[in-house]
Design a protein around this motif. Structure first.
Motif, PDB file in Angstrom:
ATOM      1  N   GLU A  52      51.463  42.833  42.199  1.00  0.00           N
ATOM      2  CA  GLU A  52      50.188  42.655  42.894  1.00  0.00           C
ATOM      3  C   GLU A  52      49.054  43.395  42.173  1.00  0.00           C
ATOM      4  N   THR A  53      49.346  44.601  41.726  1.00  0.00           N
ATOM      5  CA  THR A  53      48.341  45.382  40.998  1.00  0.00           C
ATOM      6  C   THR A  53      47.982  44.695  39.689  1.00  0.00           C
ATOM      7  N   LEU A  54      48.995  44.244  38.971  1.00  0.00           N
ATOM      8  CA  LEU A  54      48.771  43.583  37.693  1.00  0.00           C
ATOM      9  C   LEU A  54      47.959  42.297  37.874  1.00  0.00           C
ATOM     10  N   HIS A  55      48.270  41.533  38.919  1.00  0.00           N
ATOM     11  CA  HIS A  55      47.555  40.281  39.169  1.00  0.00           C
ATOM     12  C   HIS A  55      46.104  40.562  39.575  1.00  0.00           C
ATOM     13  N   SER A  56      45.897  41.607  40.348  1.00  0.00           N
ATOM     14  CA  SER A  56      44.555  41.979  40.778  1.00  0.00           C
ATOM     15  C   SER A  56      43.691  42.423  39.594  1.00  0.00           C
ATOM     16  N   VAL A  57      44.239  43.250  38.737  1.00  0.00           N
ATOM     17  CA  VAL A  57      43.511  43.690  37.539  1.00  0.00           C
ATOM     18  C   VAL A  57      43.267  42.499  36.618  1.00  0.00           C
ATOM     19  N   GLY A  58      44.272  41.659  36.467  1.00  0.00           N
ATOM     20  CA  GLY A  58      44.138  40.473  35.622  1.00  0.00           C
ATOM     21  C   GLY A  58      43.049  39.529  36.110  1.00  0.00           C
ATOM     22  N   ARG A  64      40.271  40.381  37.551  1.00  0.00           N
ATOM     23  CA  ARG A  64      38.994  40.951  37.128  1.00  0.00           C
ATOM     24  C   ARG A  64      38.752  40.707  35.634  1.00  0.00           C
ATOM     25  N   VAL A  65      39.801  40.850  34.857  1.00  0.00           N
ATOM     26  CA  VAL A  65      39.683  40.618  33.412  1.00  0.00           C
ATOM     27  C   VAL A  65      39.391  39.142  33.141  1.00  0.00           C
ATOM     28  N   MET A  66      40.072  38.249  33.851  1.00  0.00           N
ATOM     29  CA  MET A  66      39.846  36.811  33.675  1.00  0.00           C
ATOM     30  C   MET A  66      38.419  36.448  34.061  1.00  0.00           C
ATOM     31  N   TYR A  67      37.912  37.035  35.133  1.00  0.00           N
ATOM     32  CA  TYR A  67      36.539  36.754  35.556  1.00  0.00           C
ATOM     33  C   TYR A  67      35.546  37.256  34.501  1.00  0.00           C
ATOM     34  N   GLY A  68      35.825  38.419  33.955  1.00  0.00           N
ATOM     35  CA  GLY A  68      34.990  38.950  32.874  1.00  0.00           C
ATOM     36  C   GLY A  68      35.026  38.054  31.648  1.00  0.00           C
ATOM     37  N   ALA A  69      36.199  37.516  31.338  1.00  0.00           N
ATOM     38  CA  ALA A  69      36.323  36.596  30.200  1.00  0.00           C
ATOM     39  C   ALA A  69      35.523  35.322  30.445  1.00  0.00           C
ATOM     40  N   SER A  70      35.484  34.864  31.688  1.00  0.00           N
ATOM     41  CA  SER A  70      34.681  33.681  32.021  1.00  0.00           C
ATOM     42  C   SER A  70      33.191  33.964  31.868  1.00  0.00           C
TER      43      SER A  70
END
Length: 123
Positions: free
Chosen positions: A45-51, A53-59
């Motif tokens: 859950e933590t990894l997916h939550s951080v991911g 945010r990173v995916m949104y930043g990449a977008s």
């Protein structure tokens, strides 16, 4: 001389755009991996939550790269619209994830990955 500088600048912005799309594609793929871990591991859950945010930043980086590739050369704004549409999809994806609506969240993730791979192949 100005033509060489313009051509070199266009290559750099196109490379930046390609890197931004590749980063976005990678982060979406990693979100699929972390979704699997979400079901099987305590830290998923933590990894997916951080991911997310990173995916949104990449977008957002994709939008920035598309604007930078379009504005100096005055070419077609189509890549900007594609990037902006992707940011809208990423926003919907985040909202659906927070709302725990997996029946739409998962297929939208698959669609986003496919669209991102397609955008990468076109660049």
């Amino acid at each position: 001389m100005a033509t060489q500088a313009t051509t070199a600048n266009a290559r750099h912005t196109t490379s930046f755009l390609r890197i931004a799309i590749a980063l976005q594609t990678l982060t979406i793929f990693l979100q699929a991996v972390s979704a699997g871990l979400l079901l099987t591991a305590s830290y998923g859950e933590t990894l997916h939550s951080v991911g997310a945010r990173v995916m949104y930043g990449a977008s957002m980086l994709y939008v920035l790269a598309a604007v930078l590739a379009w504005k100096p050369g005055g070419g077609s704004p189509r890549p900007v619209w594609h990037a902006f549409g992707f940011l809208v999809l990423a926003s919907v994806q985040v909202v659906l994830g927070i709302a725990h609506v997996p029946s739409v969240h998962l297929p939208l993730g698959v669609l986003m990955f496919g669209l991102s791979v397609l955008a990468l192949a076109r660049r």
